[in-house]
Write a protein that holds these residues in place. Structure first.
Motif, PDB file in Angstrom:
ATOM      1  N   UNK A   1       0.828  -1.203   0.000  1.00 43.76           N
ATOM      2  CA  UNK A   1       0.000   0.000   0.000  1.00 43.76           C
ATOM      3  C   UNK A   1       0.864   1.256   0.000  1.00 43.76           C
ATOM      4  N   UNK A   2       1.971   1.226   0.730  1.00 41.42           N
ATOM      5  CA  UNK A   2       2.888   2.374   0.748  1.00 41.42           C
ATOM      6  C   UNK A   2       3.483   2.612  -0.635  1.00 41.42           C
ATOM      7  N   UNK A   3       3.824   1.527  -1.343  1.00 41.48           N
ATOM      8  CA  UNK A   3       4.354   1.674  -2.706  1.00 41.48           C
ATOM      9  C   UNK A   3       3.313   2.267  -3.636  1.00 41.48           C
ATOM     10  N   UNK A   4       2.056   1.878  -3.450  1.00 40.47           N
ATOM     11  CA  UNK A   4       0.997   2.425  -4.294  1.00 40.47           C
ATOM     12  C   UNK A   4       0.803   3.920  -4.043  1.00 40.47           C
ATOM     13  N   UNK A   5       0.897   4.335  -2.786  1.00 39.54           N
ATOM     14  CA  UNK A   5       0.790   5.764  -2.470  1.00 39.54           C
ATOM     15  C   UNK A   5       1.887   6.536  -3.198  1.00 39.54           C
ATOM     16  N   UNK A   6       3.112   6.027  -3.136  1.00 40.42           N
ATOM     17  CA  UNK A   6       4.221   6.727  -3.797  1.00 40.42           C
ATOM     18  C   UNK A   6       4.051   6.726  -5.314  1.00 40.42           C
ATOM     19  N   UNK A   7       3.562   5.610  -5.858  1.00 40.12           N
ATOM     20  CA  UNK A   7       3.380   5.526  -7.313  1.00 40.12           C
ATOM     21  C   UNK A   7       2.364   6.558  -7.799  1.00 40.12           C
TER      22      UNK A   7
ATOM     23  N   UNK B   1       3.786  10.009  -7.735  1.00 37.17           N
ATOM     24  CA  UNK B   1       4.614  10.262  -8.914  1.00 37.17           C
ATOM     25  C   UNK B   1       3.746  10.591 -10.116  1.00 37.17           C
ATOM     26  N   UNK B   2       2.632   9.862 -10.240  1.00 43.24           N
ATOM     27  CA  UNK B   2       1.736  10.128 -11.375  1.00 43.24           C
ATOM     28  C   UNK B   2       1.172  11.538 -11.289  1.00 43.24           C
ATOM     29  N   UNK B   3       0.810  11.987 -10.088  1.00 43.48           N
ATOM     30  CA  UNK B   3       0.313  13.354  -9.923  1.00 43.48           C
ATOM     31  C   UNK B   3       1.380  14.366 -10.316  1.00 43.48           C
ATOM     32  N   UNK B   4       2.646  14.066  -9.968  1.00 42.96           N
ATOM     33  CA  UNK B   4       3.744  14.981 -10.303  1.00 42.96           C
ATOM     34  C   UNK B   4       3.946  15.087 -11.805  1.00 42.96           C
TER      35      UNK B   4
ATOM     36  N   UNK C   1      -6.496   8.827  -5.897  1.00 43.61           N
ATOM     37  CA  UNK C   1      -5.954   7.486  -5.681  1.00 43.61           C
ATOM     38  C   UNK C   1      -5.021   7.469  -4.470  1.00 43.61           C
ATOM     39  N   UNK C   2      -4.217   8.521  -4.332  1.00 45.71           N
ATOM     40  CA  UNK C   2      -3.336   8.633  -3.163  1.00 45.71           C
ATOM     41  C   UNK C   2      -4.162   8.550  -1.885  1.00 45.71           C
ATOM     42  N   UNK C   3      -5.226   9.340  -1.826  1.00 42.63           N
ATOM     43  CA  UNK C   3      -6.056   9.364  -0.620  1.00 42.63           C
ATOM     44  C   UNK C   3      -6.730   8.005  -0.379  1.00 42.63           C
ATOM     45  N   UNK C   4      -7.113   7.330  -1.471  1.00 43.86           N
ATOM     46  CA  UNK C   4      -7.765   6.028  -1.321  1.00 43.86           C
ATOM     47  C   UNK C   4      -6.806   5.000  -0.720  1.00 43.86           C
TER      48      UNK C   4
END
Length: 371
Positions: free
Chosen positions: A315-321, A324-327, A341-344
């Motif tokens: 889940x932590x990797x998904x938050x970071x991914x 990155x997509x938002x950036x 998606x980050x918040x989810x």
């Protein structure tokens, strides 16, 4: 004081952040370069002509990263080695006296640090070639996909470019495969390699100090949320070096001269490590074993299952991914969708830590700030 790879985990994270910052800057730089003038009819020609400038900028970024990372890696290895030494000195201070304690305090560290740091720099060397190759390939593929989209009538140029960049931003710089065949993105690969080396430095420093003091036996802790790779070594007594193999030995009592004690030795530390003990992220530690004095410690209650700890890391990797997509988003709608998606995924992390006793490690959800 027991020693464990986890005592140097923060040092590996600091090195990993350098690469995360570089990856984030790379994503933002490629995105900006492609977004500029995308509605112009001459966009394809202009972007292809600007490829040399982009390449030069990325090469400059790589040079800065390479210099910063080499120094950070050596510093991390040196600090990890020092922590391992200090852990052994604390333990030996309770039992070693005279020449043994003096020998333990005089172990040279520079050669070991140089050797381990050089190995880490070599292992991560291919990263820099990959950064340039991936960035240029992504830049070209976005131009090709975006310029072909209107001809196919499927999507607009901007939408096609945004879609291709989204894939890049989510994955980052990929293509790194470890010895077991597992694929990694750049930041995770470097941090994994660094965790492995700094963990080894801490343990090696500890055993070097014990060797100088003439101590041969260590005991493995009983850790919570253990994995199957190292579970069988929990609570076992190991010799500091040697080929291994279970045996019973007679050894002199730690504090009573002439009194012999029988000790069941399960194997050697090198044997256990080759079998998986003290791998990166391992929660076990090893401590000095004092014949006749050391007592088996009570197991630490598990806060969750091993599978739940791995779910948290996923889940932590998904938050970071998704961060990155938002950036790398080319428009506000895509940025908002990525942040949702980050918040989810952060919500799923909150649910997991609520149903277990696992602590939430917010630093593992963060991206480095591009500089």
């Amino acid at each position: 004081m027991p020693v464990s790879p986890s005592m140097a985990e923060d040092l590996a994270a600091a090195v990993g952040r350098l690469y995360e910052q570089a990856e984030l800057m790379l994503i933002e730089r490629v995105t900006r370069a492609l977004a500029e003038g995308i509605d112009s009819p001459l966009w394809v020609e202009v972007k292809l002509a600007a490829l040399g400038n982009l390449r030069a900028g990325i090469e400059e970024l790589i040079g800065i990263l390479q210099a910063d990372a080499a120094g950070a890696m050596r510093q991390a290895v040196a600090e990890a080695y020092d922590r391992g030494q200090q852990a052994a000195i604390v333990e030996l201070g309770a039992v070693a006296t005279g020449p043994a304690l003096a020998a333990a305090a005089a172990v040279p560290s520079a050669p070991a640090v140089d050797r381990l740091a050089a190995a880490l720099v070599r292992e991560t060397g291919p990263v820099y070639v990959r950064i340039l190759r991936v960035a240029v390939d992504v830049y070209r593929s976005v131009i090709a996909e975006a310029s072909a989209a209107p001809l196919l009538g499927a999507v607009t140029r901007r939408e096609a470019a945004a879609r291709a960049l989204t894939k890049f931003a989510k994955k980052g710089v990929t293509g790194f495969v470890d010895r077991s065949g597992r694929a990694w993105n750049m930041t995770s690969y470097v941090e994994m390699a660094t965790r492995s080396v700094v963990g080894r430095a801490a343990v090696e420093a500890h055993t070097d100090r014990l060797a100088a003091a003439g101590v041969d036996l260590v005991v493995v802790s009983d850790a919570p949320e253990e994995c199957s790779r190292c579970e069988r070594w929990e609570g076992k007594i190991l010799s500091r070096e040697g080929a291994g193999g279970a045996r019973t030995v007679e050894i002199e009592h730690a504090t009573e001269d002439g009194r012999m004690v029988k000790v069941d030795v399960a194997g050697s530390l090198p044997e256990a490590r080759a079998d998986g003990l003290l791998h990166p992220n391992c929660r076990h530690n090893v401590a000095i074993y004092l014949p006749g004095l050391t007592r088996r410690r009570e197991p630490t209650p598990s806060r969750a299952s091993y599978e739940q700890t791995q779910k948290q890391r996923y889940l932590e990797r998904q938050v970071r991914a998704w961060k990155r997509e938002a950036a790398g988003a080319m428009d506000d709608d895509r940025k908002r969708a990525a942040n949702a998606k980050v918040r989810a995924y952060q919500g799923r992390i909150r649910e997991l830590v609520a149903e277990t006793d696992l602590p939430r490690k917010r630093h593992r959800e963060q991206l480095g700030t591009a500089r």
